[in-house]
Design a protein around this motif. Structure first.
Motif, PDB file in Angstrom:
ATOM      1  N   HIS A  48       0.861  -1.194   0.000  1.00 14.53           N
ATOM      2  CA  HIS A  48       0.000   0.000   0.000  1.00 14.53           C
ATOM      3  C   HIS A  48       0.889   1.232   0.000  1.00 14.53           C
ATOM      4  N   ALA A  49       0.818   2.040  -1.053  1.00 18.14           N
ATOM      5  CA  ALA A  49       1.578   3.284  -1.066  1.00 18.14           C
ATOM      6  C   ALA A  49       0.987   4.236  -0.052  1.00 18.14           C
ATOM      7  N   THR A  50       1.833   5.093   0.486  1.00 22.71           N
ATOM      8  CA  THR A  50       1.385   6.046   1.500  1.00 22.71           C
ATOM      9  C   THR A  50       0.773   7.271   0.835  1.00 22.71           C
ATOM     10  N   ALA A  51      -0.369   7.689   1.318  1.00 27.23           N
ATOM     11  CA  ALA A  51      -1.035   8.886   0.795  1.00 27.23           C
ATOM     12  C   ALA A  51      -0.879  10.021   1.770  1.00 27.23           C
ATOM     13  N   ALA A  52      -0.672  11.211   1.259  1.00 27.53           N
ATOM     14  CA  ALA A  52      -0.634  12.406   2.098  1.00 27.53           C
ATOM     15  C   ALA A  52      -1.885  13.212   1.810  1.00 27.53           C
ATOM     16  N   VAL A  53      -2.696  13.429   2.803  1.00 30.08           N
ATOM     17  CA  VAL A  53      -3.961  14.136   2.627  1.00 30.08           C
ATOM     18  C   VAL A  53      -3.904  15.436   3.417  1.00 30.08           C
ATOM     19  N   ASP A  54      -4.060  16.550   2.714  1.00 29.17           N
ATOM     20  CA  ASP A  54      -4.047  17.845   3.368  1.00 29.17           C
ATOM     21  C   ASP A  54      -5.220  17.930   4.332  1.00 29.17           C
ATOM     22  N   GLY A  55      -4.945  18.240   5.607  1.00 30.37           N
ATOM     23  CA  GLY A  55      -5.984  18.305   6.612  1.00 30.37           C
ATOM     24  C   GLY A  55      -6.059  17.068   7.471  1.00 30.37           C
ATOM     25  N   SER A  56      -5.446  15.973   7.051  1.00 30.40           N
ATOM     26  CA  SER A  56      -5.431  14.760   7.861  1.00 30.40           C
ATOM     27  C   SER A  56      -4.313  14.858   8.883  1.00 30.40           C
ATOM     28  N   ALA A  57      -4.231  13.872   9.741  1.00 30.30           N
ATOM     29  CA  ALA A  57      -3.204  13.883  10.774  1.00 30.30           C
ATOM     30  C   ALA A  57      -2.729  12.469  11.028  1.00 30.30           C
ATOM     31  N   TRP A  58      -1.453  12.341  11.307  1.00 33.57           N
ATOM     32  CA  TRP A  58      -0.863  11.076  11.717  1.00 33.57           C
ATOM     33  C   TRP A  58      -0.870  11.019  13.237  1.00 33.57           C
ATOM     34  N   LEU A  59      -1.428   9.941  13.790  1.00 33.96           N
ATOM     35  CA  LEU A  59      -1.500   9.745  15.227  1.00 33.96           C
ATOM     36  C   LEU A  59      -0.679   8.521  15.604  1.00 33.96           C
ATOM     37  N   TRP A  60      -0.036   8.581  16.755  1.00 33.93           N
ATOM     38  CA  TRP A  60       0.817   7.482  17.189  1.00 33.93           C
ATOM     39  C   TRP A  60       0.026   6.480  18.021  1.00 33.93           C
ATOM     40  N   SER A  61       0.226   5.197  17.725  1.00 40.98           N
ATOM     41  CA  SER A  61      -0.333   4.114  18.522  1.00 40.98           C
ATOM     42  C   SER A  61       0.827   3.402  19.205  1.00 40.98           C
ATOM     43  N   ARG A  62       0.983   3.659  20.499  1.00 40.52           N
ATOM     44  CA  ARG A  62       2.084   3.046  21.240  1.00 40.52           C
ATOM     45  C   ARG A  62       1.887   1.544  21.386  1.00 40.52           C
ATOM     46  N   ALA A  63       0.635   1.115  21.552  1.00 37.12           N
ATOM     47  CA  ALA A  63       0.359  -0.303  21.728  1.00 37.12           C
ATOM     48  C   ALA A  63       0.733  -1.104  20.484  1.00 37.12           C
ATOM     49  N   ALA A  64       0.473  -0.546  19.294  1.00 37.92           N
ATOM     50  CA  ALA A  64       0.774  -1.239  18.047  1.00 37.92           C
ATOM     51  C   ALA A  64       2.147  -0.895  17.504  1.00 37.92           C
ATOM     52  N   GLY A  65       2.764   0.172  17.999  1.00 34.97           N
ATOM     53  CA  GLY A  65       4.053   0.590  17.474  1.00 34.97           C
ATOM     54  C   GLY A  65       3.963   1.087  16.055  1.00 34.97           C
ATOM     55  N   GLU A  66       2.920   1.879  15.758  1.00 30.93           N
ATOM     56  CA  GLU A  66       2.728   2.344  14.395  1.00 30.93           C
ATOM     57  C   GLU A  66       2.098   3.733  14.383  1.00 30.93           C
ATOM     58  N   ALA A  67       2.333   4.441  13.279  1.00 27.53           N
ATOM     59  CA  ALA A  67       1.680   5.719  13.029  1.00 27.53           C
ATOM     60  C   ALA A  67       0.456   5.468  12.158  1.00 27.53           C
ATOM     61  N   ARG A  68      -0.647   6.185  12.456  1.00 33.02           N
ATOM     62  CA  ARG A  68      -1.911   5.990  11.743  1.00 33.02           C
ATOM     63  C   ARG A  68      -2.328   7.306  11.101  1.00 33.02           C
ATOM     64  N   LEU A  69      -2.630   7.256   9.806  1.00 31.23           N
ATOM     65  CA  LEU A  69      -3.110   8.431   9.080  1.00 31.23           C
ATOM     66  C   LEU A  69      -4.629   8.483   9.181  1.00 31.23           C
ATOM     67  N   VAL A  70      -5.168   9.540   9.794  1.00 30.37           N
ATOM     68  CA  VAL A  70      -6.598   9.662  10.050  1.00 30.37           C
ATOM     69  C   VAL A  70      -7.194  10.740   9.153  1.00 30.37           C
ATOM     70  N   ASP A  71      -8.230  10.382   8.417  1.00 28.77           N
ATOM     71  CA  ASP A  71      -8.986  11.334   7.610  1.00 28.77           C
ATOM     72  C   ASP A  71      -9.991  12.030   8.531  1.00 28.77           C
ATOM     73  N   PRO A  72      -9.913  13.349   8.683  1.00 24.14           N
ATOM     74  CA  PRO A  72     -10.803  14.031   9.633  1.00 24.14           C
ATOM     75  C   PRO A  72     -12.263  14.056   9.193  1.00 24.14           C
ATOM     76  N   ASP A  73     -12.524  13.947   7.894  1.00 24.74           N
ATOM     77  CA  ASP A  73     -13.900  14.011   7.410  1.00 24.74           C
ATOM     78  C   ASP A  73     -14.675  12.730   7.707  1.00 24.74           C
TER      79      ASP A  73
END
Length: 604
Positions: A48-73
């Motif tokens: 899966h290629a990484t998408a950059a969405v203007d207005g979205s945010a990357w949030l950290w999940s310490r339990a999973a050890g991963e960054a998550r890209l969240v669509d605010p809409d």
């Protein structure tokens, strides 16, 4: 906090890259770049290629050890990126529309991901000493080493240092960019605030503003334009921009005051636990200065957003919502986020994240709440609701930069003193979560506990002060050529009691049964006849209001139930709870300066 770019009324532009599923063409090159990025960032899903969405945010999940890209809409998790060896670690994510900087606070490693072209990545080791802090605009990045006072310009894609190092008299406070591209820091040793211009040629001081006498205790939050400086030794609040200065007086003393690193919009908020108040201000252009009382013990600053004030209460897993006058208008409840809440504002949305769990929310400027959805494929169901009062073409192949870069210690800076192995506290855990007792009933060593919640480190004093002032040019305002002697810091009393802390976390009616002191604090054991639970908390008596390492542990004698909490806290560690009917309990607690423990007692 993440720098804002644009208003909520602008349409969001979306950028994405994809890997075509056919042989030949540019697909092999794109896959090679994706494989390199997966190596840098810990084996993310190359399919899966990484998408950059203007207005979205990357949030950290310490339990999973991963960054998550969240669509605010939609509230959907659009992408995930695993980070090698970062599971259970505190991680700070800094982003703009092109780059993502992932800073592992446990190891000091920083990774860069190009979100648009996937063409360049970088890695940098900033270490874990000296309170390094990364900030970024659309075109520039910088690392502020707040203890020693250095500011280094970075290429946001490769993380390679650019230009000469700017040296200011540390320690510094703040270190974020405003919307005009100026990086603002407070220099308490000089009693000033500095606006730093960061370009490809390096970093240089653009303006210096005197706000108080040298040696003051200052806090700083960066505004959309300029900064708000808090003098924690009095009641002065100073708005500073590149052109003007405005001074106002707070309605309460500001000892131990807290502010977010970045404030978006006209409304500003200062959280003052010692005065049990939140001060709200209208902004740079003027407006009412008001205060309202705190209802709960808090260790994190209130975050203004869209004309409201959002106050995280870690002990209850709630975010209380107030208007500027202090009228509560809602409560955002995240029970799984007890002890572990982070608030970030990005482009017209407030992201409330619980790094230790899968729980997260997105709040729009209209107060509408979206629950961040979860699914193994990275796509979730976004739930929209209104807050209630109770509640293309492939990228070209490019050479990768060197993977390992490290900043040397600046001249004249002394490394922090390492804590001895015997002083290490138990690793943090969520309040009340049981862990098995050690074999044979022996109390496990502090270092053997499971990693859990912590808070971001606060600015710390340098091991040795700089010997000279910065060589950067200063404005026409004259000051003495040598720094004035730094006065002894005023003793700050802990604004909370053990009863307040335990009652806020679980039910009520907790009364102190016993306690013991150590250098810099005291650990308490309490009991509630209504909840039938024991509670333990370590209250700081030194360094109150400044983030330092503190821990607490509570164990049951025969049932094996153990609860512990450790991290970088400003006022206390805990509360932790153990239900031990008919059994004895014991507690321990401390900090890097000392520790205390009590034997089995309070049986029944």
């Amino acid at each position: 906090m993440v720098p804002a770019r644009g208003g909520t009324g602008k349409p969001r532009a979306r950028f994405a890259v994809a890997v075509r599923g056919r042989a030949g063409g540019w697909a092999p090159a794109a896959l090679a770049v994706l494989s390199l990025l997966a190596t840098l960032l810990g084996g993310g899903r190359v399919g899966h290629a990484t998408a950059a969405v203007d207005g979205s945010a990357w949030l950290w999940s310490r339990a999973a050890g991963e960054a998550r890209l969240v669509d605010p809409d939609s509230g959907r998790v659009e992408r995930r990126r695993e980070v090698t060896d970062a599971r259970g670690h505190r991680v700070r994510i800094t982003q703009n529309d092109r780059h993502l900087l992932i800073h592992d606070l446990e190891t000091g490693r920083v990774s860069s991901l190009d979100l648009v072209g996937l063409g360049l990545s970088g890695r940098l080791d900033v270490g874990t000493r000296g309170d390094p802090h990364l900030a970024m605009t659309a075109t520039a990045a910088a690392v502020v080493e707040r203890t020693s006072g250095t500011v280094r310009t970075l290429d946001p894609a490769t993380l390679r240092p650019v230009g000469p190092v700017l040296r200011l008299p540390g320690p510094l406070a703040g270190g974020e960019f405003d919307d005009t591209g100026l990086l603002w820091v407070a220099v308490p040793r000089q009693g000033t605030v500095a606006a730093v211009k960061v370009t490809a040629a390096g970093a240089a001081v653009a303006r210096t503003v005197e706000v108080t006498e040298p040696g003051a205790d200052l806090a700083l939050t960066v505004l959309d334009r300029g900064a708000l400086v808090v003098d924690r030794g009095g009641r002065d609040l100073v708005f500073a921009t590149a052109e003007t200065t405005r001074r106002v007086t707070a309605p309460v003393p500001l000892a131990g005051a807290m502010v977010p690193e970045r404030t978006h919009g006209e409304l500003a908020a200062v959280t003052v636990p010692a005065a049990r108040s939140v001060v709200t201000l209208g902004g740079v252009r003027g407006g009412p200065v008001r205060s309202f009382p705190l209802r709960d013990p808090v260790q994190d600053p209130a975050v203004p957003f869209a004309g409201r004030v959002y106050l995280p209460v870690r002990e209850t897993g709630q975010v209380r919502v107030y208007d500027p006058a202090g009228r509560q208008t809602g409560v955002l409840s995240m029970p799984s986020g007890r002890g572990d809440l982070e608030l970030h504002v990005r482009e017209g949305n407030l992201f409330v994240n619980s790094p230790g769990s899968a729980d997260a929310r997105v709040v729009g400027a209209d107060g509408r709440i979206r629950t961040v959805g979860e699914s193994p494929a990275g796509r979730g169901r976004g739930e929209n609701r209104t807050a209630a009062p109770g509640e293309g073409h492939g990228p070209p192949t490019v050479p990768a930069p060197p993977l390992q870069q490290a900043f040397p210690e600046p001249p004249g800076a002394s490394p922090e003193e390492e804590a001895s192995p015997g002083d290490d506290p138990p690793a943090p855990r969520h309040p009340g979560t049981p862990t098995p007792a050690a074999p044979g009933g022996t109390e496990p060593s502090p270092a053997a506990a499971t990693p859990g919640r912590r808070t971001a480190p606060s600015t710390r004093a340098p091991a040795s002060p700089p010997a000279s002032r910065p060589s950067t040019s200063r404005p026409s305002t004259s000051r003495p050529s040598t720094p004035s002697p730094e006065p002894e810091p005023a003793t700050v009393r802990n604004p909370y009691t053990p009863q307040q802390v335990c009652n806020a976390g679980s039910g009520g009616g907790y009364q102190v049964q016993r306690s013991s002191a150590f250098s810099g604090g005291r650990t308490y054991q309490l009991y509630s006849a209504s909840t039938k639970k024991n509670c333990a908390v370590t209250m700081k008596t030194a360094g109150v209001g400044t983030g330092t390492k503190v821990w607490v542990r509570l164990a049951e004698q025969t049932g094996g139930e153990v609860a512990s909490d450790s991290g970088t806290f400003k006022y206390y560690a805990g509360p932790v709870y153990v239900h031990a009917p008919g059994d004895c309990v014991r507690y321990s607690g401390g900090s890097t300066a000392g520790s205390t423990a009590a034997g089995w007692a309070n049986c029944g």
